[in-house]
Design a protein around this motif. Structure first.
Motif, PDB file in Angstrom:
ATOM      1  N   UNK A 103     -18.447 -10.596  36.924  1.00  0.00           N
ATOM      2  CA  UNK A 103     -17.786 -10.858  38.200  1.00  0.00           C
ATOM      3  C   UNK A 103     -17.560 -12.335  38.426  1.00  0.00           C
ATOM      4  N   UNK A 104     -18.564 -13.175  38.072  1.00  0.00           N
ATOM      5  CA  UNK A 104     -18.424 -14.627  38.224  1.00  0.00           C
ATOM      6  C   UNK A 104     -17.311 -15.150  37.317  1.00  0.00           C
ATOM      7  N   UNK A 105     -17.224 -14.609  36.100  1.00  0.00           N
ATOM      8  CA  UNK A 105     -16.186 -15.030  35.163  1.00  0.00           C
ATOM      9  C   UNK A 105     -14.797 -14.674  35.705  1.00  0.00           C
ATOM     10  N   UNK A 106     -14.647 -13.462  36.225  1.00  0.00           N
ATOM     11  CA  UNK A 106     -13.360 -13.047  36.797  1.00  0.00           C
ATOM     12  C   UNK A 106     -13.027 -13.910  38.013  1.00  0.00           C
ATOM     13  N   UNK A 107     -14.008 -14.176  38.875  1.00  0.00           N
ATOM     14  CA  UNK A 107     -13.785 -15.021  40.052  1.00  0.00           C
ATOM     15  C   UNK A 107     -13.325 -16.417  39.651  1.00  0.00           C
ATOM     16  N   UNK A 108     -13.948 -17.006  38.644  1.00  0.00           N
ATOM     17  CA  UNK A 108     -13.570 -18.349  38.199  1.00  0.00           C
ATOM     18  C   UNK A 108     -12.154 -18.352  37.598  1.00  0.00           C
ATOM     19  N   UNK A 109     -11.778 -17.292  36.890  1.00  0.00           N
ATOM     20  CA  UNK A 109     -10.431 -17.236  36.336  1.00  0.00           C
ATOM     21  C   UNK A 109      -9.389 -17.113  37.448  1.00  0.00           C
ATOM     22  N   UNK A 110      -9.668 -16.301  38.463  1.00  0.00           N
ATOM     23  CA  UNK A 110      -8.737 -16.166  39.581  1.00  0.00           C
ATOM     24  C   UNK A 110      -8.659 -17.476  40.353  1.00  0.00           C
ATOM     25  N   UNK A 111      -9.804 -18.127  40.553  1.00  0.00           N
ATOM     26  CA  UNK A 111      -9.828 -19.421  41.244  1.00  0.00           C
ATOM     27  C   UNK A 111      -9.019 -20.462  40.464  1.00  0.00           C
ATOM     28  N   UNK A 112      -9.164 -20.461  39.162  1.00  0.00           N
ATOM     29  CA  UNK A 112      -8.404 -21.395  38.326  1.00  0.00           C
ATOM     30  C   UNK A 112      -6.906 -21.127  38.439  1.00  0.00           C
ATOM     31  N   UNK A 113      -6.531 -19.851  38.446  1.00  0.00           N
ATOM     32  CA  UNK A 113      -5.125 -19.471  38.574  1.00  0.00           C
ATOM     33  C   UNK A 113      -4.552 -19.943  39.905  1.00  0.00           C
ATOM     34  N   UNK A 114      -5.290 -19.726  40.991  1.00  0.00           N
ATOM     35  CA  UNK A 114      -4.822 -20.115  42.324  1.00  0.00           C
ATOM     36  C   UNK A 114      -4.725 -21.637  42.427  1.00  0.00           C
ATOM     37  N   UNK A 115      -5.738 -22.340  41.929  1.00  0.00           N
ATOM     38  CA  UNK A 115      -5.714 -23.798  42.020  1.00  0.00           C
ATOM     39  C   UNK A 115      -4.602 -24.415  41.173  1.00  0.00           C
ATOM     40  N   UNK A 116      -4.286 -23.772  40.056  1.00  0.00           N
ATOM     41  CA  UNK A 116      -3.244 -24.340  39.198  1.00  0.00           C
ATOM     42  C   UNK A 116      -1.875 -24.292  39.862  1.00  0.00           C
ATOM     43  N   UNK A 117      -1.660 -23.343  40.776  1.00  0.00           N
ATOM     44  CA  UNK A 117      -0.370 -23.260  41.450  1.00  0.00           C
ATOM     45  C   UNK A 117      -0.376 -23.897  42.834  1.00  0.00           C
ATOM     46  N   UNK A 118      -1.524 -24.364  43.306  1.00  0.00           N
ATOM     47  CA  UNK A 118      -1.565 -24.982  44.635  1.00  0.00           C
ATOM     48  C   UNK A 118      -1.976 -26.440  44.540  1.00  0.00           C
ATOM     49  N   UNK A 119      -3.232 -26.698  44.309  1.00  0.00           N
ATOM     50  CA  UNK A 119      -3.763 -28.058  44.349  1.00  0.00           C
ATOM     51  C   UNK A 119      -3.267 -28.890  43.167  1.00  0.00           C
ATOM     52  N   UNK A 120      -3.317 -28.317  41.982  1.00  0.00           N
ATOM     53  CA  UNK A 120      -2.973 -29.082  40.780  1.00  0.00           C
ATOM     54  C   UNK A 120      -1.501 -28.982  40.411  1.00  0.00           C
ATOM     55  N   UNK A 121      -0.723 -28.366  41.258  1.00  0.00           N
ATOM     56  CA  UNK A 121       0.714 -28.236  40.993  1.00  0.00           C
ATOM     57  C   UNK A 121       1.389 -29.573  41.240  1.00  0.00           C
ATOM     58  N   UNK A 122       2.030 -30.098  40.194  1.00  0.00           N
ATOM     59  CA  UNK A 122       2.755 -31.354  40.359  1.00  0.00           C
ATOM     60  C   UNK A 122       4.211 -31.022  40.662  1.00  0.00           C
TER      61      UNK A 122
END
Length: 105
Positions: free
Chosen positions: A15-34
């Motif tokens: 569950x932690x692994x899935x949560x981290x992958x979803x968090x990474x996906x969301x952050x890549x399109x919001x915070x880290x999106x250039x």
């Protein structure tokens, strides 16, 4: 120790692994999106006089080169016996003439 922890709590780690992958996906399109850098459109000032003059100069250079190569070809073709250097010179002159002819079309 890590192996015992993985064996003791497999569902939690999954569950932690899935949560981290979803968090990474969301952050890549919001915070880290250039944002895409704005395309800079440059307008080149067109001066038809300079453009025409450049074309005339290029045509003049091509004519001079053609005349020079024609003299070389005529002088080599007038010889009765050709050497290896003559053949190479004739071949390069004819190649250059064909390139000039292709650039004109």
């Amino acid at each position: 120790m890590g192996k015992r922890l993985a064996e003791s709590y497999p569902k939690f780690l999954f569950g932690a692994m899935i949560f981290l992958m979803v968090l990474s996906f969301v952050l890549s399109f919001t915070v880290f999106h250039s944002p895409d850098k704005a395309k800079i459109i440059t307008v080149k000032k067109v001066n038809p006089v300079e453009d025409g003059f450049d074309q005339i100069m290029q045509a003049t250079g091509n004519i001079r080169e053609t005349l020079r190569l024609k003299k070389i070809v005529d002088s080599i073709s007038a010889k009765k016996h050709l050497t290896g250097a003559d053949s190479a010179l004739l071949d390069s002159a004819l190649d250059r003439l064909s390139k000039i002819h292709q650039s004109l079309q």
